[in-house]
Design a protein around this motif. Structure first.
Motif, mmCIF file in Angstrom:
data_model
loop_
_atom_site.group_PDB
_atom_site.id
_atom_site.type_symbol
_atom_site.label_atom_id
_atom_site.label_comp_id
_atom_site.label_asym_id
_atom_site.label_seq_id
_atom_site.Cartn_x
_atom_site.Cartn_y
_atom_site.Cartn_z
ATOM 1 N N GLU A 43 -9.055 20.510 4.711
ATOM 2 C CA GLU A 43 -8.429 21.526 3.864
ATOM 3 C C GLU A 43 -7.707 20.905 2.676
ATOM 4 O OE1 GLU A 43 -6.062 24.182 6.255
ATOM 5 O OE2 GLU A 43 -7.843 25.221 6.975
ATOM 6 N N GLU A 44 -8.060 19.660 2.329
ATOM 7 C CA GLU A 44 -7.483 19.000 1.158
ATOM 8 C C GLU A 44 -8.306 19.399 -0.067
ATOM 9 O OE1 GLU A 44 -6.288 14.562 -0.514
ATOM 10 O OE2 GLU A 44 -7.267 14.742 1.440
ATOM 11 N N VAL A 45 -7.742 20.335 -0.840
ATOM 12 C CA VAL A 45 -8.457 20.908 -1.977
ATOM 13 C C VAL A 45 -7.567 20.820 -3.212
ATOM 14 C CG1 VAL A 45 -9.618 22.961 -2.877
ATOM 15 C CG2 VAL A 45 -9.619 22.516 -0.413
ATOM 16 N N TYR A 46 -8.173 20.428 -4.326
ATOM 17 C CA TYR A 46 -7.460 20.305 -5.586
ATOM 18 C C TYR A 46 -8.056 21.270 -6.607
ATOM 19 C CZ TYR A 46 -5.544 16.077 -3.587
ATOM 20 O OH TYR A 46 -4.894 15.192 -2.765
ATOM 21 N N ALA A 47 -7.221 21.680 -7.562
ATOM 22 C CA ALA A 47 -7.678 22.545 -8.651
ATOM 23 C C ALA A 47 -7.168 21.954 -9.961
ATOM 24 C CB ALA A 47 -7.165 23.963 -8.463
ATOM 25 N N VAL A 48 -8.080 21.834 -10.917
ATOM 26 C CA VAL A 48 -7.749 21.293 -12.235
ATOM 27 C C VAL A 48 -8.444 22.145 -13.297
ATOM 28 C CG1 VAL A 48 -7.447 18.927 -11.389
ATOM 29 C CG2 VAL A 48 -9.696 19.654 -12.219
ATOM 30 N N ASP A 49 -8.009 21.983 -14.534
ATOM 31 C CA ASP A 49 -8.661 22.697 -15.621
ATOM 32 C C ASP A 49 -10.121 22.258 -15.709
ATOM 33 O OD1 ASP A 49 -8.228 24.542 -17.920
ATOM 34 O OD2 ASP A 49 -8.975 22.808 -19.036
ATOM 35 N N HIS A 50 -11.009 23.202 -15.952
ATOM 36 C CA HIS A 50 -12.437 22.898 -16.028
ATOM 37 C C HIS A 50 -12.805 22.231 -17.359
ATOM 38 C CE1 HIS A 50 -16.673 23.155 -15.220
ATOM 39 N NE2 HIS A 50 -16.899 24.129 -16.081
ATOM 40 N N HIS A 51 -11.925 22.296 -18.351
ATOM 41 C CA HIS A 51 -12.212 21.731 -19.666
ATOM 42 C C HIS A 51 -11.798 20.263 -19.739
ATOM 43 C CE1 HIS A 51 -12.411 26.030 -20.438
ATOM 44 N NE2 HIS A 51 -13.239 25.701 -21.418
ATOM 45 N N ASP A 52 -12.718 19.445 -20.176
ATOM 46 C CA ASP A 52 -12.486 18.009 -20.362
ATOM 47 C C ASP A 52 -11.387 17.814 -21.407
ATOM 48 O OD1 ASP A 52 -12.746 15.416 -21.677
ATOM 49 O OD2 ASP A 52 -14.659 15.195 -20.648
ATOM 50 N N PRO A 53 -10.300 17.094 -21.069
ATOM 51 C CA PRO A 53 -9.213 16.908 -22.034
ATOM 52 C C PRO A 53 -9.630 16.151 -23.294
ATOM 53 C CG PRO A 53 -8.474 16.346 -19.836
ATOM 54 C CD PRO A 53 -9.962 16.536 -19.762
ATOM 55 N N LEU A 78 -18.818 13.365 -19.040
ATOM 56 C CA LEU A 78 -19.208 13.048 -20.413
ATOM 57 C C LEU A 78 -18.883 11.609 -20.792
ATOM 58 C CD1 LEU A 78 -18.156 16.352 -22.197
ATOM 59 C CD2 LEU A 78 -20.420 15.664 -21.399
ATOM 60 N N HIS A 79 -17.611 11.241 -20.736
ATOM 61 C CA HIS A 79 -17.199 9.902 -21.175
ATOM 62 C C HIS A 79 -16.615 9.069 -20.047
ATOM 63 C CE1 HIS A 79 -18.063 10.782 -25.348
ATOM 64 N NE2 HIS A 79 -17.473 11.950 -25.189
ATOM 65 N N LYS A 80 -16.634 9.602 -18.842
ATOM 66 C CA LYS A 80 -16.221 8.892 -17.617
ATOM 67 C C LYS A 80 -14.730 8.545 -17.548
ATOM 68 C CE LYS A 80 -20.549 8.990 -16.451
ATOM 69 N NZ LYS A 80 -21.078 10.149 -17.135
ATOM 70 N N GLU A 81 -13.874 9.265 -18.294
ATOM 71 C CA GLU A 81 -12.435 9.077 -18.095
ATOM 72 C C GLU A 81 -12.113 9.509 -16.669
ATOM 73 O OE1 GLU A 81 -12.987 9.986 -22.431
ATOM 74 O OE2 GLU A 81 -13.444 11.149 -20.659
ATOM 75 N N VAL A 82 -11.248 8.753 -15.993
ATOM 76 C CA VAL A 82 -10.936 9.006 -14.586
ATOM 77 C C VAL A 82 -9.540 9.596 -14.473
ATOM 78 C CG1 VAL A 82 -10.689 7.970 -12.303
ATOM 79 C CG2 VAL A 82 -12.447 7.112 -13.885
ATOM 80 N N TYR A 83 -9.447 10.753 -13.792
ATOM 81 C CA TYR A 83 -8.183 11.479 -13.652
ATOM 82 C C TYR A 83 -7.771 11.571 -12.197
ATOM 83 C CZ TYR A 83 -9.302 13.022 -18.368
ATOM 84 O OH TYR A 83 -9.617 13.052 -19.701
ATOM 85 N N ASP A 84 -6.465 11.480 -11.961
ATOM 86 C CA ASP A 84 -5.898 11.714 -10.633
ATOM 87 C C ASP A 84 -5.956 13.221 -10.378
ATOM 88 O OD1 ASP A 84 -3.752 12.421 -8.688
ATOM 89 O OD2 ASP A 84 -3.254 10.285 -8.817
ATOM 90 N N LEU A 85 -6.586 13.639 -9.289
ATOM 91 C CA LEU A 85 -6.721 15.073 -9.000
ATOM 92 C C LEU A 85 -5.376 15.730 -8.699
ATOM 93 C CD1 LEU A 85 -10.006 15.210 -6.912
ATOM 94 C CD2 LEU A 85 -9.536 16.471 -9.017
ATOM 95 N N GLY A 86 -4.407 14.982 -8.215
ATOM 96 C CA GLY A 86 -3.115 15.563 -7.872
ATOM 97 C C GLY A 86 -2.159 15.685 -9.041
#
Length: 116
Positions: A43-53, A78-86
């Motif tokens: 049940e570990e689920v994350y939500a982030v904006d769908h638009h690439d920053p 697209l450009h492989k930038e890596v983001y922390d989901l939390g």
């Protein structure tokens, strides 16, 4: 005179957690926002904006899910930038941030905070 401000939190029901495949993103339209939802495990689920920053393109749900140490991540397709989901922090370009949303599971259903 003391004034109090009431903060209200609005939770939008997105889907059943069991409908989400671990390690894969999906898109939900919540309160007129496109939100990328990623189930990491259980049940570990994350939500982030769908638009690439970086580009503004609506692609984050198709990003590459992984981790940096103990932190779950998503890389822009697209450009492989890596983001922390939390936290939304970008590990590869500190000038970028991915908007994150709080999530909770209620009765097996995923809810995402859309106001607060």
């Amino acid at each position: 005179m003391t004034s109090t401000i009431e903060l209200t939190t609005t939770w939008a029901r997105a889907c059943a957690v069991s409908d989400l495949e671990p390690g894969w993103g999906e898109v939900a339209l919540l309160d007129e926002r496109q939100v990328a939802i990623v189930r990491v495990a259980g049940e570990e689920v994350y939500a982030v904006d769908h638009h690439d920053p970086h580009t503004g393109a609506p692609v984050m749900a198709r990003g590459i899910v992984g981790s940096r140490g103990e932190r779950p991540t998503i890389a822009s397709p697209l450009h492989k930038e890596v983001y922390d989901l939390g936290t939304g922090e970008c590990f590869t370009d500190p000038s970028l941030t991915l908007r994150t949303y709080r999530t909770r599971v209620v009765g097996g259903m995923l809810e995402v905070e859309v106001d607060g």
